[in-house]
Write a protein that holds these residues in place. Structure first.
Motif, PDB file in Angstrom:
ATOM      1  N   ALA A  40     -16.512  -8.852 -52.918  1.00 52.06           N
ATOM      2  CA  ALA A  40     -16.570  -7.561 -53.612  1.00 52.06           C
ATOM      3  C   ALA A  40     -17.898  -6.865 -53.347  1.00 52.06           C
ATOM      4  CB  ALA A  40     -16.370  -7.766 -55.112  1.00 52.06           C
ATOM      5  N   ALA A  41     -18.983  -7.646 -53.273  1.00 55.74           N
ATOM      6  CA  ALA A  41     -20.300  -7.068 -52.999  1.00 55.74           C
ATOM      7  C   ALA A  41     -20.363  -6.526 -51.570  1.00 55.74           C
ATOM      8  CB  ALA A  41     -21.384  -8.121 -53.215  1.00 55.74           C
ATOM      9  N   LEU A  42     -19.750  -7.221 -50.623  1.00 52.05           N
ATOM     10  CA  LEU A  42     -19.694  -6.728 -49.250  1.00 52.05           C
ATOM     11  C   LEU A  42     -18.872  -5.446 -49.177  1.00 52.05           C
ATOM     12  CD1 LEU A  42     -19.203 -10.063 -47.269  1.00 52.05           C
ATOM     13  CD2 LEU A  42     -21.137  -8.494 -47.072  1.00 52.05           C
ATOM     14  N   ASP A  43     -17.757  -5.402 -49.902  1.00 53.42           N
ATOM     15  CA  ASP A  43     -16.961  -4.170 -49.965  1.00 53.42           C
ATOM     16  C   ASP A  43     -17.818  -3.005 -50.440  1.00 53.42           C
ATOM     17  OD1 ASP A  43     -14.702  -5.495 -49.132  1.00 53.42           O
ATOM     18  OD2 ASP A  43     -13.808  -5.662 -51.124  1.00 53.42           O
ATOM     19  N   GLN A  44     -18.559  -3.237 -51.505  1.00 49.99           N
ATOM     20  CA  GLN A  44     -19.393  -2.175 -52.073  1.00 49.99           C
ATOM     21  C   GLN A  44     -20.483  -1.752 -51.089  1.00 49.99           C
ATOM     22  OE1 GLN A  44     -21.591  -3.251 -55.631  1.00 49.99           O
ATOM     23  NE2 GLN A  44     -21.621  -1.148 -56.357  1.00 49.99           N
ATOM     24  N   TYR A  45     -21.075  -2.727 -50.413  1.00 48.34           N
ATOM     25  CA  TYR A  45     -22.120  -2.404 -49.431  1.00 48.34           C
ATOM     26  C   TYR A  45     -21.586  -1.472 -48.349  1.00 48.34           C
ATOM     27  CZ  TYR A  45     -25.122  -2.977 -45.351  1.00 48.34           C
ATOM     28  OH  TYR A  45     -25.911  -2.738 -44.245  1.00 48.34           O
ATOM     29  N   PHE A  46     -20.450  -1.824 -47.756  1.00 44.23           N
ATOM     30  CA  PHE A  46     -19.923  -1.024 -46.648  1.00 44.23           C
ATOM     31  C   PHE A  46     -19.329   0.290 -47.130  1.00 44.23           C
ATOM     32  CE2 PHE A  46     -19.908  -5.151 -44.364  1.00 44.23           C
ATOM     33  CZ  PHE A  46     -20.620  -4.746 -43.249  1.00 44.23           C
ATOM     34  N   GLN A  47     -18.769   0.317 -48.311  1.00 41.76           N
ATOM     35  CA  GLN A  47     -18.194   1.559 -48.823  1.00 41.76           C
ATOM     36  C   GLN A  47     -19.262   2.600 -49.131  1.00 41.76           C
ATOM     37  OE1 GLN A  47     -15.893  -0.034 -52.054  1.00 41.76           O
ATOM     38  NE2 GLN A  47     -14.217  -0.695 -50.727  1.00 41.76           N
ATOM     39  N   GLN A  48     -20.496   2.158 -49.275  1.00 39.12           N
ATOM     40  CA  GLN A  48     -21.609   3.083 -49.498  1.00 39.12           C
ATOM     41  C   GLN A  48     -22.162   3.640 -48.191  1.00 39.12           C
ATOM     42  OE1 GLN A  48     -24.310   0.675 -51.792  1.00 39.12           O
ATOM     43  NE2 GLN A  48     -23.326   1.153 -53.754  1.00 39.12           N
ATOM     44  N   GLY A  52     -17.465 -17.247 -57.119  1.00 37.63           N
ATOM     45  CA  GLY A  52     -18.643 -16.809 -56.370  1.00 37.63           C
ATOM     46  C   GLY A  52     -18.282 -16.203 -55.026  1.00 37.63           C
ATOM     47  N   TYR A  53     -17.306 -16.798 -54.348  1.00 37.83           N
ATOM     48  CA  TYR A  53     -16.850 -16.256 -53.068  1.00 37.83           C
ATOM     49  C   TYR A  53     -16.237 -14.874 -53.276  1.00 37.83           C
ATOM     50  CZ  TYR A  53     -14.153 -15.731 -48.745  1.00 37.83           C
ATOM     51  OH  TYR A  53     -13.634 -15.249 -47.571  1.00 37.83           O
ATOM     52  N   GLN A  54     -15.380 -14.748 -54.266  1.00 38.92           N
ATOM     53  CA  GLN A  54     -14.728 -13.469 -54.525  1.00 38.92           C
ATOM     54  C   GLN A  54     -15.732 -12.390 -54.927  1.00 38.92           C
ATOM     55  OE1 GLN A  54     -11.593 -14.284 -57.347  1.00 38.92           O
ATOM     56  NE2 GLN A  54     -10.517 -15.676 -55.969  1.00 38.92           N
ATOM     57  N   ALA A  55     -16.768 -12.783 -55.667  1.00 39.99           N
ATOM     58  CA  ALA A  55     -17.814 -11.828 -56.054  1.00 39.99           C
ATOM     59  C   ALA A  55     -18.590 -11.368 -54.822  1.00 39.99           C
ATOM     60  CB  ALA A  55     -18.758 -12.463 -57.072  1.00 39.99           C
ATOM     61  N   THR A  77     -19.964 -20.299 -48.322  1.00 44.57           N
ATOM     62  CA  THR A  77     -20.701 -20.559 -49.550  1.00 44.57           C
ATOM     63  C   THR A  77     -20.286 -19.617 -50.680  1.00 44.57           C
ATOM     64  OG1 THR A  77     -22.920 -20.705 -50.518  1.00 44.57           O
ATOM     65  CG2 THR A  77     -22.573 -19.015 -48.854  1.00 44.57           C
ATOM     66  N   ASP A  78     -20.329 -20.152 -51.910  1.00 43.70           N
ATOM     67  CA  ASP A  78     -20.039 -19.291 -53.062  1.00 43.70           C
ATOM     68  C   ASP A  78     -21.313 -18.885 -53.793  1.00 43.70           C
ATOM     69  OD1 ASP A  78     -20.582 -21.858 -53.951  1.00 43.70           O
ATOM     70  OD2 ASP A  78     -19.263 -21.713 -55.682  1.00 43.70           O
ATOM     71  N   LYS A  79     -22.465 -19.222 -53.198  1.00 39.87           N
ATOM     72  CA  LYS A  79     -23.730 -18.772 -53.779  1.00 39.87           C
ATOM     73  C   LYS A  79     -23.914 -17.279 -53.507  1.00 39.87           C
ATOM     74  CE  LYS A  79     -25.963 -23.285 -53.268  1.00 39.87           C
ATOM     75  NZ  LYS A  79     -27.071 -24.055 -52.639  1.00 39.87           N
ATOM     76  N   PRO A  80     -24.567 -16.540 -54.399  1.00 42.86           N
ATOM     77  CA  PRO A  80     -24.713 -15.089 -54.210  1.00 42.86           C
ATOM     78  C   PRO A  80     -25.384 -14.750 -52.878  1.00 42.86           C
ATOM     79  CG  PRO A  80     -25.355 -15.705 -56.433  1.00 42.86           C
ATOM     80  CD  PRO A  80     -25.156 -16.999 -55.684  1.00 42.86           C
ATOM     81  N   LEU A  81     -24.808 -13.799 -52.166  1.00 39.25           N
ATOM     82  CA  LEU A  81     -25.373 -13.352 -50.898  1.00 39.25           C
ATOM     83  C   LEU A  81     -26.491 -12.341 -51.154  1.00 39.25           C
ATOM     84  CD1 LEU A  81     -22.139 -12.775 -48.769  1.00 39.25           C
ATOM     85  CD2 LEU A  81     -23.587 -14.811 -48.837  1.00 39.25           C
ATOM     86  N   ASP A  82     -27.520 -12.422 -50.321  1.00 39.03           N
ATOM     87  CA  ASP A  82     -28.595 -11.432 -50.355  1.00 39.03           C
ATOM     88  C   ASP A  82     -28.185 -10.271 -49.465  1.00 39.03           C
ATOM     89  OD1 ASP A  82     -30.864  -9.913 -50.279  1.00 39.03           O
ATOM     90  OD2 ASP A  82     -32.161 -11.458 -49.405  1.00 39.03           O
ATOM     91  N   VAL A 108     -17.149  -7.899 -38.462  1.00 31.39           N
ATOM     92  CA  VAL A 108     -18.080  -8.878 -39.017  1.00 31.39           C
ATOM     93  C   VAL A 108     -17.220  -9.853 -39.815  1.00 31.39           C
ATOM     94  CG1 VAL A 108     -20.059  -7.323 -39.133  1.00 31.39           C
ATOM     95  CG2 VAL A 108     -18.485  -7.446 -41.070  1.00 31.39           C
ATOM     96  N   ARG A 109     -17.804 -10.943 -40.236  1.00 32.98           N
ATOM     97  CA  ARG A 109     -17.065 -11.875 -41.082  1.00 32.98           C
ATOM     98  C   ARG A 109     -17.944 -12.294 -42.247  1.00 32.98           C
ATOM     99  NH1 ARG A 109     -15.481 -16.973 -37.674  1.00 32.98           N
ATOM    100  NH2 ARG A 109     -15.146 -15.517 -35.956  1.00 32.98           N
ATOM    101  N   TYR A 110     -17.353 -12.877 -43.239  1.00 33.96           N
ATOM    102  CA  TYR A 110     -18.095 -13.343 -44.410  1.00 33.96           C
ATOM    103  C   TYR A 110     -19.300 -14.168 -43.978  1.00 33.96           C
ATOM    104  CZ  TYR A 110     -18.818 -15.639 -48.988  1.00 33.96           C
ATOM    105  OH  TYR A 110     -19.348 -16.115 -50.169  1.00 33.96           O
ATOM    106  N   ALA A 111     -19.086 -15.058 -43.003  1.00 28.35           N
ATOM    107  CA  ALA A 111     -20.163 -15.938 -42.541  1.00 28.35           C
ATOM    108  C   ALA A 111     -21.298 -15.180 -41.879  1.00 28.35           C
ATOM    109  CB  ALA A 111     -19.599 -16.981 -41.582  1.00 28.35           C
ATOM    110  N   SER A 112     -21.058 -13.900 -41.517  1.00 27.62           N
ATOM    111  CA  SER A 112     -22.117 -13.106 -40.878  1.00 27.62           C
ATOM    112  C   SER A 112     -23.285 -12.848 -41.810  1.00 27.62           C
ATOM    113  CB  SER A 112     -21.558 -11.759 -40.413  1.00 27.62           C
ATOM    114  OG  SER A 112     -20.510 -11.922 -39.486  1.00 27.62           O
TER     115      SER A 112
END
Length: 362
Positions: free
Chosen positions: A313-321, A307-310, A259-264, A137-141
């Motif tokens: 990090a949120a995607l990392d946390q999602y997949f690590q769970q 915002g991008y880096q956050a 985008t650097d806006k928070p991802l849902d 997957v990619r960030y843009a996904s």
């Protein structure tokens, strides 16, 4: 009547033996060839899966690996011998730990999360195991689709047949991107004819591959060079040799995808909805999810934003769970090995293969 009888017998024989007569390399060589399938991939995928299933049975393969994903896993913009799975197989043989490892790359440019889920259903239907799976997957996904691109880019009609409930859920988003089911009697007739009837006839379903095979045979007979299967209009040179790239990465399309806006990252996001379904499908199986990396030098104005880096990090946390393996490629491959902002040159895909092989075998 006798002529009709012989014609029917001939067509039945063709129907039965054609999949076994077309050599695998005309249908699949390290990947499905985008150059002659992109305008009919909805139908061209099935013969490719059929040939792969025949190959699996012929070699009595058991622990083969399936790769899914988009153009990064596909190996754009280079040729099929530079695809990540080709390098991974070479590394497996060199290590002699798993010398017979076979990796089937079914990634395809522009595939979205909905396409990956649909491919898993198609593999189930074909009897091809997904016990060993790698997909990217990619960030843009995960950025908002407002409304494009469609969350199922290629395989909408397959999703409709294989998971009607999920199809109905995402249909409004597909409609916003121009997808329309026929609403007239003639339209419905054509839809059934082209998607459910003709695709069952091997001479029709294999037509693109037969045309490709005949074209290559003609080139050989006339002593012409066989063309490289690098993507048409693709440019495999390193990014720093391309003068137009800086302007491209400043376009609105690229800006939106970074985008650097928070991802849902809840199921309200259709990409997360599909990712949850993919993870559920793969429960108890060996699965590696790969977050594609970014050329940080070229994209520094985007990737350095807090915002991008956050979000990463949120995607990392999602997949690590999740109960899957996970590797984040951000910063793992030298920027000099990118061909643009996300794709790699041949040496970059070789390095990616080493990372994936190590991550997967561990």
């Amino acid at each position: 009547m006798k002529a009709l009888r012989y014609t029917l017998i001939f067509l039945i024989i063709i129907q039965l033996v054609l999949p076994y007569c077309v050599p695998l390399h005309y249908v699949y060589h390290n990947r499905i060839d985008y150059n002659y399938t992109f305008d009919n991939i909805q139908n061209d995928i099935d013969p490719a899966l059929e040939k792969i299933k025949i190959e699996i049975n012929r070699q009595h393969l058991k622990d083969y690996i399936i790769i899914l994903g988009d153009s990064v896993m596909y190996g754009s913009p280079g040729n099929s011998d530079q695809a990540v799975n080709a390098f991974m197989e070479k590394q497996a043989k060199a290590q002699s730990i798993l010398p017979q490892t076979k990796i089937f790359n079914l990634a395809y440019p522009a595939m979205q999360n909905g396409d990956i889920y649909t491919m898993l259903l198609k593999l189930d239907q074909m009897g091809i195991s997904t016990d060993h799976l790698i997909f990217n997957v990619r960030y843009a996904s995960f950025v908002p689709r407002v409304p494009d691109p469609p969350v199922v880019f290629w395989l909408k009609d397959d999703l409709k047949k294989l998971d009607a409930e999920t199809f109905q859920k995402v249909l409004p988003q597909l409609n916003k991107n121009g997808y329309k089911l026929p609403d007239t009697l003639y339209g419905k007739f054509k839809y059934v004819l082209y998607h459910d009837v003709l695709t069952k006839i091997k001479l029709y379903s294999y037509k693109d591959y037969l045309h490709h095979a005949l074209s290559l045979i003609e080139l050989k007979l006339t002593h012409h060079a066989i063309p490289d299967d690098t993507i048409v209009n693709g440019d495999p040179r390193p990014w720093y040799q391309k003068d137009d790239l800086v302007k491209y990465v400043q376009s609105d399309v690229v800006a939106k995808s970074f985008t650097d806006k928070p991802l849902d990252l809840t199921a309200a996001n259709l990409d997360i909805f599909f990712m949850d379904k993919i993870v559920a499908h793969q429960k108890g199986k060996k699965t590696l999810v790969v977050l594609s990396g970014t050329n940080h030098t070229l994209m520094k104005d985007f990737v350095n934003k807090p915002g991008y880096q956050a979000n990463v990090a949120a995607l990392d946390q999602y997949f690590q769970q999740k109960q899957v393996g996970y590797v984040n490629l951000e910063g793992k491959i030298s920027d000099s090995l990118f061909s643009d902002h996300t794709h790699l040159v041949a040496e970059g895909y070789k390095e990616l293969a080493a990372i994936l092989w190590k991550s997967y075998t561990n």
